[in-house]
Design a protein around this motif. Sequence first.
Motif, PDB file in Angstrom:
ATOM      1  N   SER A  49      36.398  42.794  35.937  1.00 27.47           N
ATOM      2  CA  SER A  49      36.183  41.488  36.548  1.00 27.47           C
ATOM      3  C   SER A  49      36.648  41.557  37.993  1.00 27.47           C
ATOM      4  N   TYR A  50      36.011  40.767  38.854  1.00 29.00           N
ATOM      5  CA  TYR A  50      36.337  40.746  40.281  1.00 29.00           C
ATOM      6  C   TYR A  50      36.504  39.308  40.751  1.00 29.00           C
ATOM      7  N   THR A  51      37.628  39.056  41.419  1.00 35.58           N
ATOM      8  CA  THR A  51      37.826  37.794  42.124  1.00 35.58           C
ATOM      9  C   THR A  51      37.691  38.109  43.612  1.00 35.58           C
ATOM     10  N   GLN A  55      40.572  43.038  41.459  1.00 34.01           N
ATOM     11  CA  GLN A  55      39.741  43.468  40.339  1.00 34.01           C
ATOM     12  C   GLN A  55      40.654  43.749  39.155  1.00 34.01           C
ATOM     13  N   LEU A  71      39.327  36.353  30.950  1.00 34.66           N
ATOM     14  CA  LEU A  71      38.668  36.428  32.252  1.00 34.66           C
ATOM     15  C   LEU A  71      39.578  35.745  33.258  1.00 34.66           C
ATOM     16  N   THR A  75      37.172  34.485  38.785  1.00 34.10           N
ATOM     17  CA  THR A  75      36.256  35.616  38.635  1.00 34.10           C
ATOM     18  C   THR A  75      34.867  35.234  39.134  1.00 34.10           C
TER      19      THR A  75
END
Length: 91
Positions: A49-51, A55, A71, A75
Motif C-alpha cells: 500500500s502507498y500513501t 509505503q 489498509l 492509502t
Amino acid sequence: MKPLAVARPWTNARVSGRGDEVLLLSPASSGLTTVKVNHSGSSNFIVYSYTEQSQEGLVNEIGSYRGEVLLPDGTVLVTIHADGRWTFSKG
C-alpha cells in the motif's frame, strides 16, 4: 511503466482480478480499514500500500493466501504481484 492515470480504480467495497495490478483508491482510504484478501495462485503473492508519505508491505506469501490486513490511513495506491486470481473486500 505506465502513468498512474491508467491505474485501475478501486471504488467499490470489493475488487478482484488475476495477475499483477495497480489499484488507485479514490478517495484515499480514511482511518485503518480492514481488508479481506484471497489469492488462489501457486507462486509469490505480494501486496503493497502507498500513501503520500510512505509505503507498507501488506502481504508477502507463496501460494494460496486467505487473511485480513489493515489498509493504512491515506492509502492512495495498492500494488499486487500475483500469478493467480485475487480478491480484496473492504469492511
